[in-house]
Design a protein around this motif. Structure first.
Motif, PDB file in Angstrom:
ATOM      1  N   THR A  85      30.323 -17.293 -35.753  1.00  0.00           N
ATOM      2  CA  THR A  85      29.542 -18.476 -36.115  1.00  0.00           C
ATOM      3  C   THR A  85      30.301 -19.751 -35.773  1.00  0.00           C
ATOM      4  OG1 THR A  85      28.452 -17.234 -37.886  1.00  0.00           O
ATOM      5  CG2 THR A  85      28.340 -19.639 -37.989  1.00  0.00           C
ATOM      6  N   ALA A  86      31.597 -19.762 -36.062  1.00  0.00           N
ATOM      7  CA  ALA A  86      32.409 -20.933 -35.712  1.00  0.00           C
ATOM      8  C   ALA A  86      32.421 -21.157 -34.207  1.00  0.00           C
ATOM      9  CB  ALA A  86      33.832 -20.744 -36.237  1.00  0.00           C
ATOM     10  N   GLY A  87      32.410 -20.073 -33.442  1.00  0.00           N
ATOM     11  CA  GLY A  87      32.424 -20.190 -31.987  1.00  0.00           C
ATOM     12  C   GLY A  87      31.155 -20.766 -31.404  1.00  0.00           C
ATOM     13  N   CYS A  88      30.110 -20.873 -32.208  1.00  0.00           N
ATOM     14  CA  CYS A  88      28.842 -21.407 -31.708  1.00  0.00           C
ATOM     15  C   CYS A  88      28.899 -22.900 -31.398  1.00  0.00           C
ATOM     16  CB  CYS A  88      27.712 -21.118 -32.699  1.00  0.00           C
ATOM     17  SG  CYS A  88      27.193 -19.384 -32.712  1.00  0.00           S
ATOM     18  N   ALA A  89      30.052 -23.529 -31.634  1.00  0.00           N
ATOM     19  CA  ALA A  89      30.239 -24.918 -31.191  1.00  0.00           C
ATOM     20  C   ALA A  89      30.610 -24.982 -29.712  1.00  0.00           C
ATOM     21  CB  ALA A  89      31.321 -25.595 -32.035  1.00  0.00           C
ATOM     22  N   LEU A  90      30.755 -23.833 -29.067  1.00  0.00           N
ATOM     23  CA  LEU A  90      31.125 -23.785 -27.651  1.00  0.00           C
ATOM     24  C   LEU A  90      30.215 -24.616 -26.746  1.00  0.00           C
ATOM     25  CD1 LEU A  90      32.742 -22.585 -25.258  1.00  0.00           C
ATOM     26  CD2 LEU A  90      31.230 -20.579 -25.372  1.00  0.00           C
ATOM     27  N   PRO A  91      28.892 -24.638 -26.957  1.00  0.00           N
ATOM     28  CA  PRO A  91      28.038 -25.433 -26.068  1.00  0.00           C
ATOM     29  C   PRO A  91      28.405 -26.913 -26.015  1.00  0.00           C
ATOM     30  CG  PRO A  91      26.708 -23.871 -27.292  1.00  0.00           C
ATOM     31  CD  PRO A  91      28.086 -23.797 -27.876  1.00  0.00           C
ATOM     32  N   LEU A  92      28.960 -27.446 -27.104  1.00  0.00           N
ATOM     33  CA  LEU A  92      29.375 -28.853 -27.089  1.00  0.00           C
ATOM     34  C   LEU A  92      30.513 -29.061 -26.086  1.00  0.00           C
ATOM     35  CD1 LEU A  92      29.333 -29.650 -30.928  1.00  0.00           C
ATOM     36  CD2 LEU A  92      27.634 -30.299 -29.196  1.00  0.00           C
ATOM     37  N   ALA A 114      40.334 -31.308 -18.644  1.00  0.00           N
ATOM     38  CA  ALA A 114      41.319 -30.394 -19.220  1.00  0.00           C
ATOM     39  C   ALA A 114      41.179 -30.315 -20.736  1.00  0.00           C
ATOM     40  CB  ALA A 114      42.730 -30.833 -18.844  1.00  0.00           C
ATOM     41  N   VAL A 115      40.994 -31.451 -21.404  1.00  0.00           N
ATOM     42  CA  VAL A 115      40.851 -31.463 -22.869  1.00  0.00           C
ATOM     43  C   VAL A 115      39.597 -30.698 -23.281  1.00  0.00           C
ATOM     44  CG1 VAL A 115      40.433 -32.924 -24.881  1.00  0.00           C
ATOM     45  CG2 VAL A 115      42.163 -33.587 -23.192  1.00  0.00           C
ATOM     46  N   ALA A 116      38.486 -30.941 -22.581  1.00  0.00           N
ATOM     47  CA  ALA A 116      37.245 -30.226 -22.897  1.00  0.00           C
ATOM     48  C   ALA A 116      37.394 -28.733 -22.639  1.00  0.00           C
ATOM     49  CB  ALA A 116      36.091 -30.789 -22.067  1.00  0.00           C
ATOM     50  N   PHE A 117      38.159 -28.387 -21.624  1.00  0.00           N
ATOM     51  CA  PHE A 117      38.356 -26.983 -21.278  1.00  0.00           C
ATOM     52  C   PHE A 117      39.196 -26.265 -22.336  1.00  0.00           C
ATOM     53  CE2 PHE A 117      39.431 -23.883 -17.643  1.00  0.00           C
ATOM     54  CZ  PHE A 117      38.216 -23.249 -17.774  1.00  0.00           C
ATOM     55  N   VAL A 118      40.208 -26.949 -22.856  1.00  0.00           N
ATOM     56  CA  VAL A 118      41.026 -26.366 -23.929  1.00  0.00           C
ATOM     57  C   VAL A 118      40.156 -26.071 -25.147  1.00  0.00           C
ATOM     58  CG1 VAL A 118      42.850 -26.847 -25.593  1.00  0.00           C
ATOM     59  CG2 VAL A 118      43.218 -27.365 -23.176  1.00  0.00           C
ATOM     60  N   ALA A 119      39.342 -27.058 -25.547  1.00  0.00           N
ATOM     61  CA  ALA A 119      38.456 -26.867 -26.705  1.00  0.00           C
ATOM     62  C   ALA A 119      37.471 -25.726 -26.454  1.00  0.00           C
ATOM     63  CB  ALA A 119      37.701 -28.164 -26.994  1.00  0.00           C
ATOM     64  N   GLY A 120      36.926 -25.673 -25.241  1.00  0.00           N
ATOM     65  CA  GLY A 120      35.974 -24.613 -24.918  1.00  0.00           C
ATOM     66  C   GLY A 120      36.610 -23.231 -24.946  1.00  0.00           C
ATOM     67  N   ASN A 121      37.831 -23.117 -24.446  1.00  0.00           N
ATOM     68  CA  ASN A 121      38.510 -21.823 -24.458  1.00  0.00           C
ATOM     69  C   ASN A 121      38.746 -21.318 -25.875  1.00  0.00           C
ATOM     70  OD1 ASN A 121      38.676 -21.638 -21.666  1.00  0.00           O
ATOM     71  ND2 ASN A 121      40.644 -22.678 -21.573  1.00  0.00           N
ATOM     72  N   LEU A 122      39.112 -22.223 -26.785  1.00  0.00           N
ATOM     73  CA  LEU A 122      39.334 -21.841 -28.176  1.00  0.00           C
ATOM     74  C   LEU A 122      38.042 -21.342 -28.813  1.00  0.00           C
ATOM     75  CD1 LEU A 122      41.003 -21.680 -30.772  1.00  0.00           C
ATOM     76  CD2 LEU A 122      40.530 -24.108 -31.147  1.00  0.00           C
ATOM     77  N   LEU A 123      36.952 -22.067 -28.605  1.00  0.00           N
ATOM     78  CA  LEU A 123      35.668 -21.690 -29.190  1.00  0.00           C
ATOM     79  C   LEU A 123      35.117 -20.417 -28.549  1.00  0.00           C
ATOM     80  CD1 LEU A 123      34.188 -25.295 -29.377  1.00  0.00           C
ATOM     81  CD2 LEU A 123      34.850 -23.861 -31.318  1.00  0.00           C
ATOM     82  N   PHE A 124      35.344 -20.262 -27.250  1.00  0.00           N
ATOM     83  CA  PHE A 124      34.929 -19.037 -26.560  1.00  0.00           C
ATOM     84  C   PHE A 124      35.637 -17.824 -27.155  1.00  0.00           C
ATOM     85  CE2 PHE A 124      35.752 -15.986 -23.063  1.00  0.00           C
ATOM     86  CZ  PHE A 124      34.455 -15.637 -22.763  1.00  0.00           C
ATOM     87  N   ALA A 125      36.933 -17.960 -27.415  1.00  0.00           N
ATOM     88  CA  ALA A 125      37.692 -16.858 -28.014  1.00  0.00           C
ATOM     89  C   ALA A 125      37.167 -16.532 -29.402  1.00  0.00           C
ATOM     90  CB  ALA A 125      39.172 -17.220 -28.076  1.00  0.00           C
ATOM     91  N   ALA A 126      36.831 -17.563 -30.189  1.00  0.00           N
ATOM     92  CA  ALA A 126      36.350 -17.342 -31.552  1.00  0.00           C
ATOM     93  C   ALA A 126      35.065 -16.523 -31.560  1.00  0.00           C
ATOM     94  CB  ALA A 126      36.128 -18.683 -32.250  1.00  0.00           C
ATOM     95  N   TYR A 127      34.245 -16.665 -30.531  1.00  0.00           N
ATOM     96  CA  TYR A 127      33.000 -15.896 -30.447  1.00  0.00           C
ATOM     97  C   TYR A 127      33.204 -14.560 -29.727  1.00  0.00           C
ATOM     98  CZ  TYR A 127      28.029 -14.878 -29.796  1.00  0.00           C
ATOM     99  OH  TYR A 127      26.784 -14.286 -29.826  1.00  0.00           O
ATOM    100  N   GLN A 128      33.852 -14.618 -28.564  1.00  0.00           N
ATOM    101  CA  GLN A 128      33.908 -13.449 -27.692  1.00  0.00           C
ATOM    102  C   GLN A 128      34.758 -12.315 -28.250  1.00  0.00           C
ATOM    103  OE1 GLN A 128      32.163 -12.711 -25.155  1.00  0.00           O
ATOM    104  NE2 GLN A 128      33.300 -12.092 -23.322  1.00  0.00           N
ATOM    105  N   VAL A 129      35.887 -12.631 -28.876  1.00  0.00           N
ATOM    106  CA  VAL A 129      36.776 -11.572 -29.352  1.00  0.00           C
ATOM    107  C   VAL A 129      36.106 -10.715 -30.428  1.00  0.00           C
ATOM    108  CG1 VAL A 129      38.959 -11.075 -30.522  1.00  0.00           C
ATOM    109  CG2 VAL A 129      38.889 -12.755 -28.669  1.00  0.00           C
ATOM    110  N   PRO A 130      35.568 -11.295 -31.511  1.00  0.00           N
ATOM    111  CA  PRO A 130      34.884 -10.429 -32.487  1.00  0.00           C
ATOM    112  C   PRO A 130      33.615  -9.791 -31.934  1.00  0.00           C
ATOM    113  CG  PRO A 130      34.666 -12.759 -33.093  1.00  0.00           C
ATOM    114  CD  PRO A 130      35.662 -12.692 -31.989  1.00  0.00           C
ATOM    115  N   TYR A 131      32.948 -10.477 -31.031  1.00  0.00           N
ATOM    116  CA  TYR A 131      31.734  -9.927 -30.413  1.00  0.00           C
ATOM    117  C   TYR A 131      32.054  -8.645 -29.652  1.00  0.00           C
ATOM    118  CZ  TYR A 131      27.759  -9.755 -27.110  1.00  0.00           C
ATOM    119  OH  TYR A 131      26.674  -9.367 -26.349  1.00  0.00           O
TER     120      TYR A 131
END
Length: 444
Positions: A85-92, A114-131
């Protein structure tokens, strides 16, 4: 649940739905971000490559740490959906990648991305790993894991196809603009959010249908120790090493497509055609690979696919001399191989985890975190290797609306070799590593 039992189709479809959004994140930055930096924001190739590479370095530790948090959530709550659920901020973060403030070019624009990419990678991990930990959590067997991942792969392929075809069109087609990239980020980001929420619903359905086996083991250690725990497993080590090479190779080819279409073939609009030729065959090939895996095993099927990828890549190295129909056919071969390289390794990871018994299952998030770290690292290494090819060839960066620049002949040569010869060599490395994995023979 025994080997003959089957997961409910509706649950499988809902779970697989989450891969539509993941397909957008994996595909669009891999396809367009390097080109966006060099040919729209006027960032030098090597700097652009570093923008894609450096944020991913942290993923080597970040993803296993997310996996440890996911294992801890499973132990406390009986599911992993809070992190998702926390990873659902990835689209931003996805939208922000392509929303660099007007006027920013060169290194300042690179810093924004680069800054946007760092944030996206963190949110992607929060969703993708448990998924992706879910298949290892469920009480299912060898063939049912392949079936589950088959559903996911088909839906993932649809996501890759739709986003890969729509993204270049939304950016402005043959003459992309900054406004077009911004529109693309907003449109695809919105659709990403919807599908990610569907995926969360699917994980809940499957967990109810095939409950997580009870385990007295707690989650693994965090950080570097977590990474080392997973890599001490020799079967997992060879499997993840092979997948790192595969991920690097496929992302390199994806990043190279816009350059190949524009500078080698002379028709930027062919980017969409080549993406469709790469992805569309996977829709048909995925069910076939499921049958192949059931009959001869996952690893033999994967080695066949890797060999086919090598041959298709070598055809691309010929460039326009091979003729457009032959090149499109070679890309289709790569797509058929790509289907196996997504389906089979992802269904082999739960096999490795399951082979560890209850203790292995309790560390599913840890193993999956290392796996997705390899995927993310490959996603960065591929474009970086291609950016290095461009730099070696003397490729000249340019801004949007300038009409492009005349590239030296050496740049054209490296554009061609970078999409053909280099991927073939990398895939051979993947095959050599894959042959060291022996668990599949014992399980089938």
């Amino acid at each position: 649940m025994d080997e003959a039992a089957r997961l409910p189709r509706r649950g499988l479809l809902a779970f697989a739905g989450g891969s539509l959004g993941m397909g957008t994140w994996v595909t669009v930055p891999g396809l367009l971000l390097l080109y966006f930096l060099t040919d729209v924001l006027a960032v030098a190739p090597l700097v652009a490559g570093l923008v894609l590479l450096l944020p991913k370095i942290a993923d080597v530790l970040l993803h296993p740490w997310i996996g440890q948090l996911s294992d801890a959530e499973l132990a406390r709550r009986g599911h992993r959906r809070l992190l998702m659920t926390a990873g659902c901020a990835l689209p931003l973060a996805f939208a922000a990648l392509f929303l660099a403030p007007g006027g920013l070019t060169g290194n300042p624009a690179a810093a924004w991305v680069a800054v946007a990419f760092v944030a996206g990678n963190l949110l992607f991990a929060a969703y993708q790993v448990p998924y992706l930990s879910t298949p290892a959590d469920l009480a299912i067997g060898y063939h049912e894991r392949t079936r589950l991942m088959g559903f996911r792969m088909v839906v993932l392929t649809v996501g890759i196809l739709l986003s890969g075809v729509l993204a270049p069109i939304l950016t402005g087609g043959p003459d992309p603009t900054r406004g077009g990239y911004a529109l693309m980020g907003l449109v695809l980001g919105t659709s990403m959010l919807v599908t990610m929420l569907i995926g969360i619903s699917g994980t809940r359905r499957l967990t109810v249908a095939a409950p997580v086996p009870a385990s007295t083991s707690g989650p693994g250690a965090a950080g570097l120790r977590t990474l080392l725990v997973a890599l001490r497993d020799p079967q997992f080590r060879w499997l993840v090493g092979s997948y790192l090479a595969m991920s690097t190779t496929t992302h390199l080819v994806l990043a190279a497509v816009p350059y190949f279409a524009r500078y080698e073939l002379g028709r930027p609009g062919l980017t969409t055609v080549l993406v469709a030729a790469f992805v569309a065959p996977a829709l048909v090939a995925t069910p076939v690979w499921v049958v192949v895996a059931r009959r001869i095993g996952k690893q033999p099927g994967l080695l066949i696919a890797q060999g086919a990828f090598v041959l298709g890549s070598l055809v691309l190295a010929l460039g326009k001399a091979a003729g457009l129909p032959v090149l499109v056919g070679a890309v289709a071969v790569l797509g058929i191989a790509f289907a196996a390289m997504q389906l089979l390794p992802f269904s082999m990871v739960p096999d490795v985890i399951g082979a560890g018994g209850a203790d292995g299952t309790s560390r599913a998030g840890t193993y999956t975190g290392v796996w997705t770290a390899a995927e993310a690292t490959g996603g960065a290494l591929g474009p970086y290797v291609y950016s290095a090819c461009l730099a070696v060839g003397g490729f000249l960066a340019s801004g949007a609306g300038t009409g492009g620049v005349v590239q030296p002949e050496s740049a054209h040569t490296m554009i061609r070799l970078g999409i053909g010869l280099v991927p073939a060599l990398l895939m051979v490395v993947a095959m050599l590593s894959q042959r060291r994995y022996t668990l599949d023979r014992a399980l089938r």
